[in-house]
Structure formats: structure tokens, C-alpha cells
Design an enzyme around this catalytic site. Structure first.
Site, PDB file in Angstrom:
ATOM      1  N   SER A   1       0.873  -1.180   0.000  1.00  7.52           N
ATOM      2  CA  SER A   1       0.000   0.000   0.000  1.00  7.52           C
ATOM      3  C   SER A   1       0.903   1.220   0.000  1.00  7.52           C
ATOM      4  O   SER A   1       2.067   1.141   0.437  1.00  7.52           O
ATOM      5  CB  SER A   1      -0.869  -0.003   1.267  1.00  7.52           C
ATOM      6  OG  SER A   1      -1.473   1.257   1.435  1.00  7.52           O
TER       7      SER A   1
ATOM      8  N   TYR B   1      -2.179  -1.381  10.334  1.00  8.66           N
ATOM      9  CA  TYR B   1      -2.240  -1.661   8.878  1.00  8.66           C
ATOM     10  C   TYR B   1      -0.949  -1.187   8.205  1.00  8.66           C
ATOM     11  O   TYR B   1      -0.352  -1.896   7.384  1.00  8.66           O
ATOM     12  CB  TYR B   1      -3.457  -0.945   8.302  1.00  8.66           C
ATOM     13  CG  TYR B   1      -3.663  -1.050   6.812  1.00  8.66           C
ATOM     14  CD1 TYR B   1      -4.131  -2.227   6.231  1.00  8.66           C
ATOM     15  CD2 TYR B   1      -3.446   0.046   5.973  1.00  8.66           C
ATOM     16  CE1 TYR B   1      -4.363  -2.309   4.855  1.00  8.66           C
ATOM     17  CE2 TYR B   1      -3.678  -0.027   4.605  1.00  8.66           C
ATOM     18  CZ  TYR B   1      -4.130  -1.206   4.050  1.00  8.66           C
ATOM     19  OH  TYR B   1      -4.368  -1.281   2.694  1.00  8.66           O
TER      20      TYR B   1
END
Ligand code: NAD
Length: 256
Positions: A151, A164
Site C-alpha cells: 500500500s 495496517y
């Protein structure tokens, strides 16, 4: 000649968003697709819907319902894939709870240990388990390609999704060590998407899209197919000299 002719591709999170787009694209390029997903995020068998769509379009696919955070379920999924198609050539480690889970939306000091472990399990353990069981099958098939999904959060700090972000940072490091370990027969690369219009971030886009695109040089969010096309390149022999690469696909966001 199609780009994934005769290849078998395992695609995790194939029921929604980027994984769904990749499943359809890979099948259209000749792959037999093992769509892996579960009902834990969207409450229905979204992976079955993708597999049905592929079959309706004349492609080959099976759906294998699997909680990717559970070692034994992943082992059973890989056994099922090999039983059905006899080999595995491509593993797209794409699934994640990400922003579809409230567990993701916290800072470090607000994150209970249980939530931290859940986020790590869904983003990092899932790749560990899938790789552990798929890699020997890929080696038996003579090699292949593994694509991990990081990401933008792994490349620049984005406050408020701390576990995350840590997990996605782990995916980047894991990619590098996997690329070294499994060379020369298996290539391993990582895509780091920016904002992509998928169910995972629907709510966020409703609230923040105008703000987000101010920080994206291409001035828009991505469509899932734009990430799937990069995954297709990495899955295919067109990327035969690419391994260990961490590839931002973010409209230039992390260059700012
Ligand atoms: N959408 C974005 O803006 C964005 C940005 C950066 C990175 N990503 C990453 O891209 C990948 C795909 O995200 P998306 O936006 O397509 O999300 P999505 O929610 O549309 O799809 C993810 C799929 O993964 C499945 N899944 C999640 N946990 C699972 C588990 N434990 N077992 C089985 N299936 C599981 C979900 O059921 C869902 O179908 C993720 O790794 C995500 O972190 C997305």
C-alpha cells in the site's frame, strides 16, 4: 497467444475490488483461476460471484472459501487448487481487511492487542500461509510469479491506520526476502496501490475524495482494473527480469 495461457493463478480476495478485477482479467488472458475469499467482510460468498462471472464469460475458475488468516484453511485451499488444476503458476496475495475494517482505523495507543493481532493476521500472516503452501507447488511446476499487495501506507506515513501501515511495511520487506529466497525460478514482486475505487474505501471516498485527489498528481483515484493490469504484467512472462520490485501504482501520490 494469451498472456497467461495454460497458467493456474491463485488470487486471494478475488471476490471484490482489485482481486475481482484481476480474476476477470487473468481469466480473459487464458488463466485457470482459483478465486479465494470468504464471507467475513461482505457477508456473502463474493468469491463465488466472481468465479460464476468468469465461467459465464467462457473462462475457467473455481471458488475456494478460505479464511486466509488460518493456516489449516490455507493448506486445504492449496490442496483443492492442485486437485482441480494439477499445478500453481501464479499467486496473487491481494486479500486484506484494510480500510473495510474498523480495526484498521486506529492509532497505536488506541489499538488493543487483539485488534493489532487481527490486522497483522489478515495482512501479513495470510501471505505467509499462502506462500508456504503455494511455493512448493510452483517449484514443482517449474517456477512462477508471486505478487504481493502492499500500500502507499507502506511507503509514506499515513496517521490513523497504524497496525495496517506496519503490516503493509512488513509485506514490502517480506517481498524482498521472498524474491531472494525463491530466485531464480520464482519471481516475487509487490504492488503498492494508492487510493483505488473499491468497496474497501467506498465510505472514505464519499467523505474525502475531493481532498484526496488534491494530493494525487494524476488528480483522480484509480479504478481496480488499473491495478489488475500491473498485476497481469507481473504475472506474465513480459516481466521475466523483474523480481524484488516494489511498485507504487498511486497516480504519483508517494512522489510528493
Ligand atoms: N482500495 C484501496 O484504496 C487500496 C489502497 C492500498 C492498498 N490496497 C490493498 O489492495 C488489496 C485489495 O483491496 P481492495 O480495495 O480490492 O479491497 P476489497 O475489500 O474490495 O477486497 C478485498 C477482499 O479480500 C477478502 N478478504 C479479506 N480478508 C480475508 C481473509 N482473511 N480471508 C479471505 N478473504 C479475505 C475480502 O472478503 C474482499 O473480498 C488489499 O491488500 C488492500 O490493502 C487497497
Amino acid at each position: 497467444m494469451m498472456r497467461l495461457q495454460d497458467k493456474v493463478a491463485v488470487i486471494t480476495g478475488g471476490g471484490s475490488g482489485i482481486g475481482r478485477a484481476a480474476s476477470l482479467l487473468f481469466a480473459a488472458e487464458g488463466a485457470r483461476v482459483v478465486v479465494v475469499d470468504y464471507q467475513g467482510v461482505y457477508g456473502r460468498a463474493v468469491g463465488q460471484e466472481t468465479a460464476d462471472e468468469i465461467k459465464n464469460q467462457g473462462g475457467e475458475a473455481i471458488y475456494v472459501e478460505t479464511d486466509l488468516g488460518v493456516d489449516e484453511q490455507v493448506a486445504a485451499m492449496v490442496r483443492r487448487a492442485v486437485e482441480e488444476y494439477g499445478r500453481i503458476d501464479v499467486l496473487f496475495n491481494n486479500a486484506s481487511h484494510g480500510y473495510s475494517s474498523p480495526l484498521t482505523m486506529t492509532t497505536l495507543l488506541d489499538t488493543p492487542e487483539h485488534d493489532w493481532n487481527e490486522v497483522i493476521k489478515n495482512n501479513l500472516n495470510s501471505i505467509f500461509f499462502c506462500t508456504k503452501y503455494c511455493q512448493p507447488e510452483m517449484a514443482k511446476a517449474g517456477g512462477g510469479s508471486i505478487i504481493n499487495t502492499g500500500s502507499s501506507n507502506a511507503l509514506v506515513a499515513v496517521p490513523g491506520a497504524d497496525a495496517y501501515t506496519a503490516a503493509k511495511g512488513g509485506v514490502v520487506s517480506l517481498t524482498r526476502i521472498m524474491a531472494m529466497t525463491y530466485a531464480p525460478d520464482i519471481r516475487v514482486n509487490c504492488i503498492c496501490p494508492g487510493a483505488v475505487r473499491t468497496p474497501m474505501i467506498t465510505t472514505m471516498l464519499e467523505m474525502l475524495e475531493d481532498y484526496l485527489i488534491q494530493n494525487i498528481p494524476l488528480q483522480r483515484v484509480a479504478e481496480p482494473e488499473e491495478i489488475a493490469r500491473v498485476a497481469l504484467f507481473l504475472a506474465s512472462d513480459e516481466s521475466s527480469y523483474v523480481t524484488g520490485a516494489i511498485i507504487p501504482v498511486d497516480g504519483g501520490w508517494t512522489t510528493l
